[in-house]
Write an enzyme that holds these catalytic residues in place. Structure first.
Site, PDB file in Angstrom:
ATOM      1  N   HIS A 152       0.382  -1.639   0.186  1.00  0.00           N
ATOM      2  CA  HIS A 152      -0.078  -0.217  -0.262  1.00  0.00           C
ATOM      3  C   HIS A 152       1.089   1.164   0.091  1.00  0.00           C
ATOM      4  CE1 HIS A 152       0.281  -0.303   3.982  1.00  0.00           C
ATOM      5  NE2 HIS A 152       0.103   0.707   4.414  1.00  0.00           N
ATOM      6  N   ASP A 195       1.413  -7.862   1.975  1.00  0.00           N
ATOM      7  CA  ASP A 195       1.532  -6.827   2.058  1.00  0.00           C
ATOM      8  C   ASP A 195       2.736  -6.060   1.830  1.00  0.00           C
ATOM      9  OD1 ASP A 195       0.983  -3.551   2.022  1.00  0.00           O
ATOM     10  OD2 ASP A 195      -0.415  -3.542   3.642  1.00  0.00           O
ATOM     11  N   SER A 216       4.167   1.930   8.307  1.00  0.00           N
ATOM     12  CA  SER A 216       3.602   1.286   7.147  1.00  0.00           C
ATOM     13  C   SER A 216       5.068   1.166   7.105  1.00  0.00           C
ATOM     14  CB  SER A 216       2.630   1.778   6.093  1.00  0.00           C
ATOM     15  OG  SER A 216       1.381   1.047   6.923  1.00  0.00           O
TER      16      SER A 216
HETATM   17  N1  ARG Z   1      -4.446   0.290   8.042  1.00  0.00           N
HETATM   18  C1  ARG Z   1      -3.363  -0.060   7.189  1.00  0.00           C
HETATM   19  C2  ARG Z   1      -2.699   1.999   7.437  1.00  0.00           C
HETATM   20  O1  ARG Z   1      -3.446   2.637   8.544  1.00  0.00           O
HETATM   21  C3  ARG Z   1      -3.321  -0.055   5.687  1.00  0.00           C
HETATM   22  C4  ARG Z   1      -4.073   0.576   4.986  1.00  0.00           C
HETATM   23  C5  ARG Z   1      -4.469  -0.153   3.790  1.00  0.00           C
HETATM   24  N2  ARG Z   1      -5.367  -1.133   2.659  1.00  0.00           N
HETATM   25  C6  ARG Z   1      -6.343  -0.938   3.000  1.00  0.00           C
HETATM   26  N3  ARG Z   1      -6.913  -2.010   2.926  1.00  0.00           N
HETATM   27  N4  ARG Z   1      -7.209   0.252   2.741  1.00  0.00           N
HETATM   28  O2  ARG Z   1      -2.387   2.216   6.621  1.00  0.00           O
HETATM   29  N1  GLU Z   2      -1.086   1.188   8.025  1.00  0.00           N
HETATM   30  C1  GLU Z   2      -0.851   2.385   8.626  1.00  0.00           C
HETATM   31  C2  GLU Z   2       0.386   3.111   7.763  1.00  0.00           C
HETATM   32  O1  GLU Z   2      -0.025   3.455   6.682  1.00  0.00           O
HETATM   33  C3  GLU Z   2       0.092   1.785   9.554  1.00  0.00           C
HETATM   34  C4  GLU Z   2      -0.502   1.041  10.366  1.00  0.00           C
HETATM   35  C5  GLU Z   2      -0.659   2.159  11.677  1.00  0.00           C
HETATM   36  O2  GLU Z   2      -1.746   2.333  11.731  1.00  0.00           O
HETATM   37  O3  GLU Z   2      -0.696   2.309  12.976  1.00  0.00           O
HETATM   38  O4  GLU Z   2       1.551   3.442   8.300  1.00  0.00           O
END
Ligand code: ARG
Ligand code: GLU
Length: 720
Positions: free
Chosen positions: A86, A222, A650
């Protein structure tokens, strides 16, 4: 009897707020002083100097800020970077077309020559971190207002930056820590030629999509890979065909021995923003007012967009990234509210405040400095409550009705013209044009019109009249569908060709158009209502609260001497550490610390948008063809640990006790997303993809073994 009660209460209080195990995002240059012994007691086998040193290559030299929004790490002597899927998604999407659909099919370069350059993408190393607090505060007096104080500090920081010792290719910036009670200088080196090396198909890199996002148990691979290129002297250079792969000071060794429960781990990266030291009323407001309001607005917006995406394949592609980004915070806030409720985040803060006040009252000099502080915070937050809600309403709603974004862009052209005439207009034009061009690719007026109707209604009906634009109220009270017809009739605002004609024409014509447009008039009134009814008072109050929170931060450090404090995340390099560990999300349920490929197959739904599995992966699973990466007939996929992480982490490397790479951070568990405000070691876990799954996908699934050959695989556990 009475004694033991007091003792119990004391133990309770102590446990509630003193150095909760594994909490903290620590500054790498202070690990030796503050954390090393705790890290060793948890099992770490290397020294703080191996993690951060300015005298020799250390782990910090293998960690980069990836494009300023994620973290990446160097995993070969040829500048290979590992980060999340991502995080690389923008690059992957940009190079995709109907013929080469890298989102759907993945992408693997077969040679260095096939690696694809990415305009605007960069990787930044941290060369050195210095404490510059003293110089930053030179000339500050306690009588200064917040604005005066900030002006002096800004000026000092400029000088500090200018004086900072650095090479020609290096830059520096200084940033406030502990709510502005400390300042650190970061000397950095940024490489601008970063090329896409490989990415798995979305069905692996984003397996489970929104349903699984923020959720454990997880089965997402990921990750994506990039490479830094440098000039012949190994220094930063703009993209050039004869740039060469960068030779790093340090690259991470990769452990393929895997992990066990209670193993030591640390995560090294660039966490974005946390607010761990808020006053209880602020937490209460987030939980009961601000988060719920933002969730409700996004719920409405997502429903509208989803309705279109399900019916129309074109809109589905067009709105995919936008939908995911709106959904990501929407879902996180829900977890945050649940977590704050479950762990009684507000009650905990109140307990701390009780103890704080008690200690302050018992000490004359503390009392003089901090005696009324909590009262000041209480008053400040109670006054800001309704204004804060109005701000969130305005910002969430107006940013999601994108016709207003277009108007705002045109407005910057008009202001440039009013300020600097034709010259100003011509200067501002290329940027606005490029922005609009980009923006229109992901804009559909039919979707936007429905968003306008739904969200304007919320704006008017859910807010007190004094913060609502009178014009918007009239429109909603009459019939919003009639109003929306008029607003979206003006195709000069929603059609790219017509927009370009407007921008390329005479400034006078643009201004005349803006004057006659009822959409522009509405946008203007929404903004001016916000500015006069909300923003003015809000800024004044906010600066009082900023001062009080800064004082409160210092006060907590002064009062709770027994505690080691870490500064809130602010997008600077940090280390967090903990243990690999499962958790109990609710009564009667325990979650294991790891998942494997069998779990991917349990979730598999043929042809599904979120849970389809590529045929090749199904075959590898069927034949248990896991190469050297599987263990006892299983292919590990993800695992969790108690590391304290947030957005921006991330792509951060998860390291073992020796500093070897064991995984790649990409998310947190649902029950623990409140860790930005109130970390709780019992339910806060970060989610990582197991490095063995990454290697398995690269090697066995994609056949890109040329990349694995570049890496250094090690066996720390077999060594023992
Ligand atoms: N929750 C993770 C973050 O905050 C992953 C986000 C990307 N994945 C998704 N399914 N939207 O960035
Ligand atoms: N998916 C998150 C990011 O893009 C990391 C997850 C979190 O917020 O801990 O940094």
């Amino acid at each position: 009897m009475k004694h033991s009660k007091i003792l119990l209460l004391l133990i309770f209080i102590t446990n509630t707020f003193i150095a909760k195990a594994d909490e903290g995002m620590w500054l790498p240059q202070l690990l030796g002083k503050l954390n090393e012994s705790r890290m060793k007691s948890l099992g770490m086998k290397i020294s703080a100097d191996d993690i951060y040193s300015i005298n020799h290559g250390s782990l910090k030299d293998a960690v980069v800020s990836f494009g300023g929004f994620c973290t990446g790490e160097i995993i070969s002597s040829k500048g290979l970077i590992l980060t999340n899927h991502h995080c690389g998604f923008d690059a992957i999407q940009n190079h995709s077309s109907l013929e080469h659909n890298y989102i759907r099919d993945g992408f693997w370069s077969k040679t260095n020559a096939e690696e694809i350059p990415n305009k605007g993408l960069y990787a930044t190393f941290i060369v050195r971190i210095d404490d510059v607090s003293e110089a930053a505060f030179a000339g500050i007096t306690s009588k200064m207002s917040e604005t005066e104080r900030m002006a002096v500090i800004d000026k000092n920081l400029q000088q500090i930056n200018k004086d900072a010792k650095k090479e020609a290719t290096q830059k520096s910036f200084a940033r406030g820590f502990f709510e502005g009670n400390k300042y650190y200088l970061f000397v950095t080196e940024t490489y601008n030629d970063v090329r896409l090396v490989g990415a798995p198909p979305s069905a692996i890199g984003n397996f489970g999509k929104d349903t699984d996002n923020w959720v454990w148990p997880r089965h997402t691979g990921d990750f994506s890979m990039f490479r830094i290129y440098a000039n012949k002297d190994n220094k930063p250079a703009e993209y050039a065909i004869d740039n060469v792969p960068y030779t790093p000071k340090k690259s991470l060794n990769i452990s393929i021995d895997g992990i066990a429960e209670n193993d030591f781990t640390m995560v090294f990266g660039f966490p974005g923003r946390t607010t761990e030291y808020l006053y209880s009323a602020a937490v209460e407001q987030i939980k009961t007012i601000n988060d719920p309001a933002k969730i409700a607005i996004r719920d409405r917006a997502l429903n509208i967009i989803d309705g279109f995406m399900r019916k129309d394949e074109g809109i589905k592609i067009q709105y995919a990234a936008k939908y995911a980004s709106i959904q990501n915070a929407y879902k996180k806030w829900q977890g945050e509210v649940l977590g704050l409720t479950k762990t009684d985040g507000v009650g905990r803060k109140k307990m701390q405040e009780l103890e704080f006040q008690k200690r302050v009252d018992a000490n004359t000099s503390l009392k003089e400095k901090y005696g009324n502080l909590l009262q000041t915070l209480e008053t400040g937050y109670s006054e800001i409550k309704s204004l804060g809600l109005a701000r969130d309403y305005y910002q969430e709603i107006v940013s999601k009705i994108e016709i207003f974004t277009i108007v705002a862009q045109l407005n910057t052209l008009v202001s440039a013209y009013e300020k600097n005439g034709q010259k100003g207009f011509d200067e501002a034009k290329p940027k606005v044009k490029a922005m609009i061009e980009d923006f229109m690719k992901e804009f559909n007026p039919i979707v936007d019109k429905k968003l306008f109707e739904g969200l304007m209604e919320m704006y008017v009906k859910n807010q007190p009249e004094n913060v609502v634009s009178p014009m918007a109220k009239t429109l909603v009270d009459a019939d919003i569908t009639v109003a929306s017809k008029i607003v979206y009739m003006e195709t000069s605002l929603t059609d790219l060709t017509k927009l370009n004609n407007l921008i390329d024409g005479k400034p006078e014509d643009l201004i005349a158009f803006m004057k006659g447009s009822s959409t522009v008039a509405l946008q203007k009134e929404l903004l001016s209502t916000y500015q006069t009814a909300v923003q003015k008072d809000l800024s004044a109050l906010q600066s009082r609260i900023t001062l009080a929170q800064r004082t409160y931060m210092q006060a907590q450090i002064d009062v709770f001497k027994e505690k080691t404090f870490f500064p809130d995340a602010n997008s600077t390099l940090r280390v967090t550490f903990g243990k690999v560990q499962g958790y109990k999300p609710k009564d009667g349920t325990y979650y294991d610390f790891k998942t494997d490929l069998d779990g991917v197959m349990e979730k598999y739904k043929p042809g599904d948008y979120e849970f389809d599995v590529p045929e090749k992966l199904r075959m590898l699973h069927k034949n248990k063809d896991y190469g050297i990466y599987g263990v006892a007939g299983k292919m590990p996929v993800c695992f969790i640990a108690t590391n304290h992480t947030t957005g921006g982490n991330s792509g951060s490397p998860a390291l073992d006790a020796y500093g070897n790479l064991i995984g790649l951070n990409f998310d947190r568990v649902w029950e623990g997303t409140m860790s930005d405000i109130n970390y709780d070691a019992s339910i806060c876990r970060n989610i990582m993809v197991d490095i063995r799954y990454v290697l398995f996908i690269v090697d066995k699934f994609a056949g890109a073994d040329r990349l694995v050959k570049e890496m250094k695989l090690v066996h720390p556990k077999k060594r023992k």
